[in-house]
Write a protein that holds these residues in place. Structure first.
Motif, mmCIF file in Angstrom:
data_model
loop_
_atom_site.group_PDB
_atom_site.id
_atom_site.type_symbol
_atom_site.label_atom_id
_atom_site.label_comp_id
_atom_site.label_asym_id
_atom_site.label_seq_id
_atom_site.Cartn_x
_atom_site.Cartn_y
_atom_site.Cartn_z
ATOM 1 N N MET A 1 0.947 -1.082 0.123
ATOM 2 C CA MET A 1 -0.008 0.075 0.183
ATOM 3 C C MET A 1 0.933 1.210 -0.033
ATOM 4 N N PRO A 2 0.617 2.347 -0.811
ATOM 5 C CA PRO A 2 1.340 3.333 -0.997
ATOM 6 C C PRO A 2 0.965 4.208 0.534
ATOM 7 N N PHE A 45 -7.002 -0.470 8.086
ATOM 8 C CA PHE A 45 -8.444 -0.343 7.529
ATOM 9 C C PHE A 45 -8.972 -1.652 6.877
ATOM 10 N N TRP A 46 -7.977 -2.345 6.225
ATOM 11 C CA TRP A 46 -8.158 -3.401 5.280
ATOM 12 C C TRP A 46 -8.599 -4.473 6.307
ATOM 13 N N ALA A 64 -9.695 -6.602 -5.309
ATOM 14 C CA ALA A 64 -9.418 -5.708 -6.671
ATOM 15 C C ALA A 64 -9.165 -4.112 -6.314
ATOM 16 N N ILE A 65 -9.919 -3.607 -5.345
ATOM 17 C CA ILE A 65 -9.756 -2.247 -4.668
ATOM 18 C C ILE A 65 -8.416 -2.022 -4.356
ATOM 19 N N GLU A 66 -8.103 -3.258 -3.255
ATOM 20 C CA GLU A 66 -6.855 -3.116 -2.650
ATOM 21 C C GLU A 66 -5.673 -3.033 -3.502
ATOM 22 N N LYS A 67 -5.793 -3.940 -4.511
ATOM 23 C CA LYS A 67 -4.602 -3.648 -5.628
ATOM 24 C C LYS A 67 -4.671 -2.376 -6.451
ATOM 25 N N LEU A 72 -1.975 3.787 -6.523
ATOM 26 C CA LEU A 72 -1.994 5.144 -6.262
ATOM 27 C C LEU A 72 -0.446 5.702 -5.911
ATOM 28 N N GLY A 73 0.305 4.855 -5.688
ATOM 29 C CA GLY A 73 1.623 5.032 -5.104
ATOM 30 C C GLY A 73 2.341 5.517 -6.458
#
Length: 190
Positions: A1-2, A45-46, A64-67, A72-73
């Motif tokens: 995650m960024p 959060f996840w 898919a959203i987590e991916k 975003l990074g």
């Protein structure tokens, strides 16, 4: 995650824990705001969302959203907000969006969406500025399931049918609409 860097000083509200369907609805209702981006880039959060799931397809959507969040990074921090706003407009809005987010855009029957929400007592959860057949409104309608609201067997059956015939069917139509269209976005909203 960024990791999210902040150029301002304030606390992010962690007191309000998002339900799974509230999270899914909010990310499709409008471009990601800073607080939602901050939370979505936080592993806690996840970890908080995952135990609430029993639906494998919803778990797939969260994966898919987590991916997508990890992408975003790749966007320079100073360009993140404008990039996401621009991509949201390209994907969901305008005269020829990549993925129209409303059932009426695909000729689907929409009259029962608000009626079901009203019957279940969740009509107030629909976003006031969105059409009732917008995918975000349809997902937000499912939030009482995550919130542990007591529902009768009849209501649960109605919600299960609703889930299949509205948000799931609309999500598939949206994905089908994007197939073959030129996409110049980072892919976050797809």
């Amino acid at each position: 995650m960024p990791e999210q860097t902040h150029t301002h000083e304030h606390e992010h509200d962690h007191a309000h824990k998002l339900s799974v369907y509230e999270f899914l609805g909010r990310i499709l209702a409008e471009p990601l705001d800073e607080t939602l981006r901050y939370n979505a880039c936080n592993s806690e959060f996840w970890d908080d969302l995952r135990p609430k799931l029993s639906n494998l397809r919803t778990m797939g959507a969260l994966n898919a959203i987590e991916k997508a969040v990890s992408k975003l990074g790749d966007i320079p921090q100073g360009e993140l907000e404008s990039t996401l706003n621009s991509e949201y407009e390209q994907v969901f809005c305008g005269d020829d969006p990549l993925m129209p987010p409303c059932e009426h855009a695909y000729g689907m029957e929409t009259s029962d969406v608000y009626a079901i929400a009203h019957d279940l007592g969740v009509a107030s959860s629909l976003h006031a500025h969105l059409p009732h057949d917008h995918i975000a409104s349809e997902l937000l309608m499912l939030a009482p399931i995550d919130e542990g609201r007591e529902l009768s067997r009849e209501q649960l059956v109605k919600l299960a049918d609703y889930f299949e015939s509205h948000p799931m069917k609309l999500a598939q139509r949206m994905l089908d609409a994007a197939t073959g269209k030129e996409d110049t976005t980072s892919g976050f909203y797809q």
